[in-house]
Design a protein around this motif. Structure first.
Motif, PDB file in Angstrom:
ATOM      1  N   CYS A   1       0.861  -1.187   0.000  1.00 54.33           N
ATOM      2  CA  CYS A   1       0.000   0.000   0.000  1.00 54.33           C
ATOM      3  C   CYS A   1       0.891   1.229   0.000  1.00 54.33           C
ATOM      4  O   CYS A   1       0.815   2.063  -0.896  1.00 54.33           O
TER       5      CYS A   1
ATOM      6  N   ARG B   1       3.471  -1.152  -7.719  1.00 54.67           N
ATOM      7  CA  ARG B   1       2.695  -0.098  -7.091  1.00 54.67           C
ATOM      8  C   ARG B   1       3.278   0.239  -5.720  1.00 54.67           C
ATOM      9  O   ARG B   1       3.980  -0.572  -5.109  1.00 54.67           O
TER      10      ARG B   1
ATOM     11  N   HIS C   1      -8.754  -2.739  -1.901  1.00 56.72           N
ATOM     12  CA  HIS C   1      -9.484  -1.701  -1.168  1.00 56.72           C
ATOM     13  C   HIS C   1     -10.968  -2.017  -1.080  1.00 56.72           C
ATOM     14  O   HIS C   1     -11.648  -1.551  -0.170  1.00 56.72           O
TER      15      HIS C   1
ATOM     16  N   GLU D   1      -2.573  -5.107  -3.431  1.00 54.29           N
ATOM     17  CA  GLU D   1      -1.603  -4.833  -2.369  1.00 54.29           C
ATOM     18  C   GLU D   1      -1.057  -6.138  -1.792  1.00 54.29           C
ATOM     19  O   GLU D   1      -1.821  -7.068  -1.502  1.00 54.29           O
TER      20      GLU D   1
END
Ligand code: PEP
Ligand code: MN
Length: 342
Positions: A102, A126, A272, A298
């Motif tokens: 995250c 990410r 999420h 994530e």
């Protein structure tokens, strides 16, 4: 409205039409399809423009675009769009896995997580450096330091990087590091920010807002496209409903609906939406089965130490298993998996 050129119209003829569109005070947006060129003439209010353009050489017909999201709609661009993110095509035949923590918390932690994500099949890394947190007392991200770690780890592993930009006046700064801007759900209607990333021409990952209808979402996409940036990827990440068992409600139905109306690639963020790691893989599988072009997920090897979103982070084994399953689902549709660069 859209100006549909005749099959095989020559470049000077197309250029002349573009010139006339500008002279009429409209903004031209050119879409070159496999068979013919279509020119969007955006900003028209007068029917007389339609007649003027229709009379030009090389023009087959001029039709109004019925949808309010003109450039995002399939009326303007019929074929699926592909966005090149640092050499990885998103929206093409192959599914794309974007994965990572995250938030970037330290270089060591990022390097560890990125390595297992790549080994598991993630082509894009990410990680949040500027974090939108509900509480001002929570970890806000490492900022520029985090971007430096992302760039360095991404380069070491040959993984393009995606990271969130939260403010219009930070677009230039974040743009120096990332291959793709992420616009978070909370900023999905920050129109100034959308214009600013639109002006860069760099790939943008636009999350769906927490309480946005599909139409509102596509209007936000239109803000980026209207600035001439076609490198836009959409992302369903769950919306607010009355349900409390999950963090957000994953709107799987938006994928076929958006694919129907819109030519842009769309990926899903099951993390999420789920809020808990045990639900993440099921949502990811559902998203790909519904036609999404990839996932952003994530991951963490020590989620108990995570400063942000630990409970929803996939452990390495879960991530490996998920990618294997997504590969099989993709095969049903004749889709492959974008391989990480070597
Ligand atoms: C994230 O990707 O870490 C994030 C904050 O996502 P969203 O904007 O969808 O909540
Ligand atoms: Mn998160």
């Amino acid at each position: 409205m859209i100006v549909i050129m005749q099959h095989g119209a020559a470049e000077p003829v197309i250029d002349h039409v573009i010139e006339r569109i500008v002279q009429l005070g409209l903004t031209p947006h050119v879409s070159r399809g496999q068979f013919r060129t279509i020119i969007g003439a955006i900003g028209d209010k007068q029917p007389v423009h339609q007649q003027i353009l229709e009379a030009l050489e090389g023009v087959e017909r001029v039709v109004p675009i019925m949808k309010p999201y003109k450039l995002a709609s399939r009326e303007f661009h019929d074929e699926n769009s592909t966005v090149n993110v640092g050499g990885v095509p998103v929206g093409g035949k192959d599914l794309v896995i974007m994965a990572g923590p995250c938030a970037v918390e330290s270089k060591e932690m990022l390097a560890r997580i990125a390595a297992f994500c790549k080994a598991g099949g993630a082509a894009i890394l990410r990680g949040g450096a500027f974090k939108p947190r509900t509480s001002p007392y929570d970890f806000q991200g490492l900022g520029v330091e985090g971007l430096e770690y992302l760039r360095s780890v991404g380069d070491d592993l040959k993984m393009p990087i995606v990271s969130e930009v939260m403010a219009a006046n930070e677009v230039e700064l974040v743009g120096r590091y990332v291959d793709m801007f992420q616009i978070g759900a909370r900023n999905a209607q920050n129109f100034q920010l959308l214009k600013e990333v639109g002006d860069t021409g760099k790939p943008v990952l636009l999350k769906r807002g927490l309480a946005m209808t599909i139409r509102e979402y596509l209007m936000s996409a239109e803000y980026v496209l209207a600035r001439g940036n076609r490198n836009l990827v959409l992302c369903e990440r769950g919306i607010k409903t009355f349900e409390t068992e999950v963090r957000f409600t994953f709107d799987v139905s938006c994928i076929p609906v958006i694919k129907n109306y819109c030519h842009l690639p769309i990926i899903v963020d099951p993390s999420h939406a789920a809020g808990k790691r045990e639900y993440v893989s099921a949502l990811a599988r559902a998203g790909i089965a519904a036609g999404a072009d990839g996932i952003i997920v994530e991951c963490h090897d020590r989620p108990e130490e995570a400063l942000c979103d630990g409970p929803q982070a996939l452990l390495p084994e879960m991530f490996f298993e998920l990618v294997g399953q997504l590969k099989k689902i993709g095969e049903v549709f004749g889709r492959g998996m974008a391989e990480p660069k070597t």
